[in-house]
Each structure stands twice: as structure tokens, then as C-alpha cells.
Design a protein around this motif. Sequence first.
Motif, PDB file in Angstrom:
ATOM      1  N   PRO A   1     -38.547   2.820   6.642  1.00 30.40           N
ATOM      2  CA  PRO A   1     -39.961   2.836   7.025  1.00 30.40           C
ATOM      3  C   PRO A   1     -40.550   1.435   7.104  1.00 30.40           C
ATOM      4  N   GLY A   2     -41.013   1.031   8.276  1.00 25.87           N
ATOM      5  CA  GLY A   2     -41.624  -0.270   8.473  1.00 25.87           C
ATOM      6  C   GLY A   2     -40.649  -1.386   8.743  1.00 25.87           C
ATOM      7  N   GLU A   3     -39.335  -1.114   8.752  1.00 24.70           N
ATOM      8  CA  GLU A   3     -38.337  -2.151   8.965  1.00 24.70           C
ATOM      9  C   GLU A   3     -37.517  -1.832  10.209  1.00 24.70           C
ATOM     10  N   ILE A   4     -37.291  -2.840  11.025  1.00 25.35           N
ATOM     11  CA  ILE A   4     -36.554  -2.658  12.274  1.00 25.35           C
ATOM     12  C   ILE A   4     -35.468  -3.704  12.403  1.00 25.35           C
ATOM     13  N   VAL A   5     -34.542  -3.430  13.341  1.00 19.13           N
ATOM     14  CA  VAL A   5     -33.450  -4.352  13.645  1.00 19.13           C
ATOM     15  C   VAL A   5     -33.257  -4.346  15.151  1.00 19.13           C
ATOM     16  N   LEU A   6     -33.020  -5.532  15.717  1.00 14.71           N
ATOM     17  CA  LEU A   6     -32.640  -5.625  17.122  1.00 14.71           C
ATOM     18  C   LEU A   6     -31.186  -5.186  17.255  1.00 14.71           C
ATOM     19  N   VAL A   7     -30.887  -4.323  18.225  1.00 14.69           N
ATOM     20  CA  VAL A   7     -29.516  -3.869  18.442  1.00 14.69           C
ATOM     21  C   VAL A   7     -29.135  -4.063  19.894  1.00 14.69           C
ATOM     22  N   ARG A   8     -27.835  -4.179  20.112  1.00 11.80           N
ATOM     23  CA  ARG A   8     -27.286  -4.230  21.463  1.00 11.80           C
ATOM     24  C   ARG A   8     -26.135  -3.255  21.549  1.00 11.80           C
ATOM     25  N   GLU A   9     -25.993  -2.640  22.746  1.00 16.54           N
ATOM     26  CA  GLU A   9     -24.899  -1.716  22.948  1.00 16.54           C
ATOM     27  C   GLU A   9     -23.622  -2.483  23.206  1.00 16.54           C
ATOM     28  N   THR A  10     -22.548  -2.086  22.568  1.00 17.43           N
ATOM     29  CA  THR A  10     -21.258  -2.751  22.749  1.00 17.43           C
ATOM     30  C   THR A  10     -20.541  -2.152  23.946  1.00 17.43           C
ATOM     31  N   GLY A  11     -19.288  -2.561  24.133  1.00 15.25           N
ATOM     32  CA  GLY A  11     -18.526  -2.020  25.256  1.00 15.25           C
ATOM     33  C   GLY A  11     -18.198  -0.553  25.087  1.00 15.25           C
ATOM     34  N   ILE A  12     -18.296  -0.058  23.862  1.00 17.41           N
ATOM     35  CA  ILE A  12     -18.031   1.357  23.611  1.00 17.41           C
ATOM     36  C   ILE A  12     -19.322   2.125  23.843  1.00 17.41           C
ATOM     37  N   ALA A  13     -19.249   3.118  24.702  1.00 18.50           N
ATOM     38  CA  ALA A  13     -20.454   3.869  25.064  1.00 18.50           C
ATOM     39  C   ALA A  13     -21.101   4.499  23.829  1.00 18.50           C
ATOM     40  N   GLY A  14     -22.388   4.277  23.680  1.00 22.47           N
ATOM     41  CA  GLY A  14     -23.131   4.889  22.589  1.00 22.47           C
ATOM     42  C   GLY A  14     -23.057   4.136  21.280  1.00 22.47           C
ATOM     43  N   GLU A  15     -22.292   3.030  21.228  1.00 13.68           N
ATOM     44  CA  GLU A  15     -22.195   2.266  19.975  1.00 13.68           C
ATOM     45  C   GLU A  15     -23.167   1.090  20.024  1.00 13.68           C
ATOM     46  N   TYR A  16     -23.946   0.956  18.976  1.00 14.25           N
ATOM     47  CA  TYR A  16     -24.917  -0.128  18.875  1.00 14.25           C
ATOM     48  C   TYR A  16     -24.631  -0.955  17.630  1.00 14.25           C
ATOM     49  N   ARG A  17     -24.786  -2.275  17.766  1.00 16.26           N
ATOM     50  CA  ARG A  17     -24.616  -3.187  16.637  1.00 16.26           C
ATOM     51  C   ARG A  17     -25.866  -4.044  16.484  1.00 16.26           C
TER      52      ARG A  17
END
Length: 469
Positions: A115-131
Motif C-alpha cells: 500500500p502506497g509503494e510502487i516499483v517501475l517494471v519492464r517486460e522481459t523477453g518472456i511473455a508476461g514476465e516483468y522485472r
Amino acid sequence: MGIVRNPGSTSSTRRHSTDATPTRKRAGSTPSGDGTPVKIHRPDADLSGMEAVSPADPSPSVITITPLHSAQVTPLHPTIKTLERYSLRAPANLPAANAQGLRVFKNRNYVDIAPGEIVLVRETGIAGEYRAALVSESAALGPALFFDPRSKIWSLERPRPLPDPGKVIDIDIDQLIREVRTDYAEKNRVHTGNDDSFEYTAAQEGTLVARGLKQFSPEQAAIIRSELKAVESIFSDANHVIGLKYPDADAVYKSFFGADHRAVMPRFTDAVGRGLALSREYQGVWGGEKFIGVDADNNSAAWMYKRDFHGRLFINRNYMQPGLLSLSLGHEMLHTNRVDRFQAIGPNAADYFYLDSRLGRLLDGDSLAVYDVPERGVSEAIMRGGLTVDYLKSFSDDHDAFLFGVSDYLGIGDDLDLQAAVDLFNANPQMRAHLAVNNADSLICAAKSMQVLHQSKAQYAWLDSLIED
């Protein structure tokens, strides 16, 4: 109430009292019949400075300090210690998460890790996987994150599988209801209002034999469609005459709305525009269900009920002949106000009086003038103050609409007798214009006269062009 009209000549001598029944009750009479989503503005959030700074390297020469305006590094949450260098405080104006749990801003994806905390993510080469990632990184170098649809939170651990479907029912009830209603509407469109009070009332006139154009015979459905096109043509041509401002049109307006016709022209213009829109909607995808076939012994070609929200037109199959139905359909359309599934809103016209050239002898004054549209001569006599009680009684014993129209205009009580109301009507040209421009028969016949004028102008223009050539 729709009427049977001989081509280019007459209208019926009998109307239904159910047509345009007033919503009030006169003393001594019985009561009449049945009677975006909010958009929330979200200001654009400036997240350009949302990169958190890692405190791992104490060397001053490699530490970069970036000012954070709309996001700040937050204290560590006990379950996300390895996300320390990626954790950001979520600004209040950050867009809400979509169905995949992603908050999308400026082509970047942010996810909630607490709650109240976020992270920037990017999708990797694997479909549906975010880091997890930093803005400065060209690739996602952080740990993989997984979305839990139940908590709407992303974490380092994969969410537990849902319980055995046989033991737990997880259904979106609202969505299920919407799907069932939509499916029912598509399969049962011609049964809108099936067996309701209006159909019951119509069944007293005869036998209901068709609900929707699909239940008429192909020949009868074709007649209705053809007559609907004729109605559209009437309103379309009348609309052209209004826009072109023919000098000859003033005489037509005077015939139907009297000496004070200029005062009510905005209302007539509006009614024609609404009639045109309605005539097109009745030919549209939702219009087909609104035609009910009745085998009736009366002499009405068509009728409807003003308080019927479905806007159904009851068609007497005994009078379904090409060229006889269009004026009746146009007349009935003008009674409507709101109609379900239609965007157009009708002018809500009443039935104060009818126009029938065969009964002109019952009006006061000289013999009727002869026009291409015979109802024009009748209207002209009435607009000169020639209405009589005998003329009104030749159509119906129910005169509440006319009595209410007179009393409402004058602001007096509803206990007028018919003769007094007729005398007041004949003595007041402003009242005559007001009632006529809100009278369904006057509106449709005026529009028809406008069409005749427009067609004659077009024909003369064509002949002139031949002569010039």
C-alpha cells in the motif's frame, strides 16, 4: 391516433381515445391509462523524477543525487527488502492500475508492491514476465515480480493457485447478469413489453398477430419499410423548405398555424427535425421490434400510446396498402417523447383536433379552399376561428386533450365545457397557433404540404433548365 387516409384526399372519421390520452383527470371522468458514467478528471502526474537512488556505494565520486518531486524513497517494507533500490512512494495522482495490475504513465509501467509503494517494471523477453527496473537502466535488471489478482499486489513470490473450483465459487455476478440480459435482449428483441398493459389495451381493438417486422409477412413488412421511407422523405423535404426559406412557404404556414405563425415557427422547425430523426430510427436496428400487427375492425390505420416508453406503433393489417400508411405513421411518431434504445426524442405532440376534408361542412365559414393536400383547407378554416363542437364530436366523445390544451394556455381551471372551450379557441389567434403547432395532425400535414411545395419547386427548376439548354 393513426388514421386511414385515401391517397391525396382524406382522413378517418374515427379516432381512438387512447391516442395521446392526457395525464390528468377531469372532474367526473375516469383516470386515463399508464402513465455517462461520471468522468473523473485526473491531472497529469509528473513522474520524471521517480528513480530511486541506491545507497549501496558510499563513494562520493559515484553517488548521483536526483531531486524527487512527486515520488520519494520509502522505508523498507519487511516483505520486500530486496526491492529496496527500486521502491518509490506512489504519488496520489498516479493513474489507477489496469486489469493486469499495471499503472501506466508516459509509456512506463509501475506496479504496487505494498500500500502506497510502487516499483517501475519492464517486460522481459518472456511473455508476461516483468522485472523491477530503474529509469536509468536500458534493461530490467531487478528481480522478477508476480501479480496476485486477489490482493492486487506484486511480490517476489508467485501467488498461490486458486482453491479447487469445485469448493469455491468466484463469479462476477454483475457481469453475469449483464451477459444474461444482453443475450436475452438479442434473442427476444421483438418481445419488448410483451403482454403489458398497452398490448392488453390494443388487444381490445382486435387480435395481436405480429410483434416486430420479422413476424409480419414479407409483403407486409416490405409495405411498412416503404411507408417509413415515405415518412422520412416528408420530413426531409419539409426540412429543406424551412432551410431554403421559400417566400411561398409563408402561405402554407398561415394555413396550418394561422396569422401568428411566425411566433411558433421555431417549434415547427424543431418538430420537423425530431420527426426526421425518429423516422430514421424506426428504420434502424432497434426500430423493427416496435411494430405490432393487429387485426382490428376499427377504421384506424395505426395508433400508439404516449406513455408507452417502448414507442410501439400498432398497425391495423386491414389497411396495409402502399400510399395509405405514411401520414398515419408520421402522425404517430410525433406523439413520442423518450423512446427506449432511441437517441432521438420526439416532440410529444397531442391530439387537440384532427384534419379531415370530408367533414369540412361541419366547420363555420365559407367553403374550404382546395389544395394538393386537402387537409390544408380544413386547417385553414380552423385557424380562421371556424372550429365547431359538431366537428370535434364527429371524431370522438373524448375531448379532454382539447379542453386541457385550452385551459392550460389560459391558466384557468379544467372544468370548461366543450362549447366554452371552442369559443375561447376561436377568439384567440395566439392560442390557435400554439395548439396547432403542438397538434400531431397539423404538424404532419404541414410537413406534407411543405414537401409538395418543395417538389413543385424542384420540378419547375428542372423544366427551366431544359428551356435554357
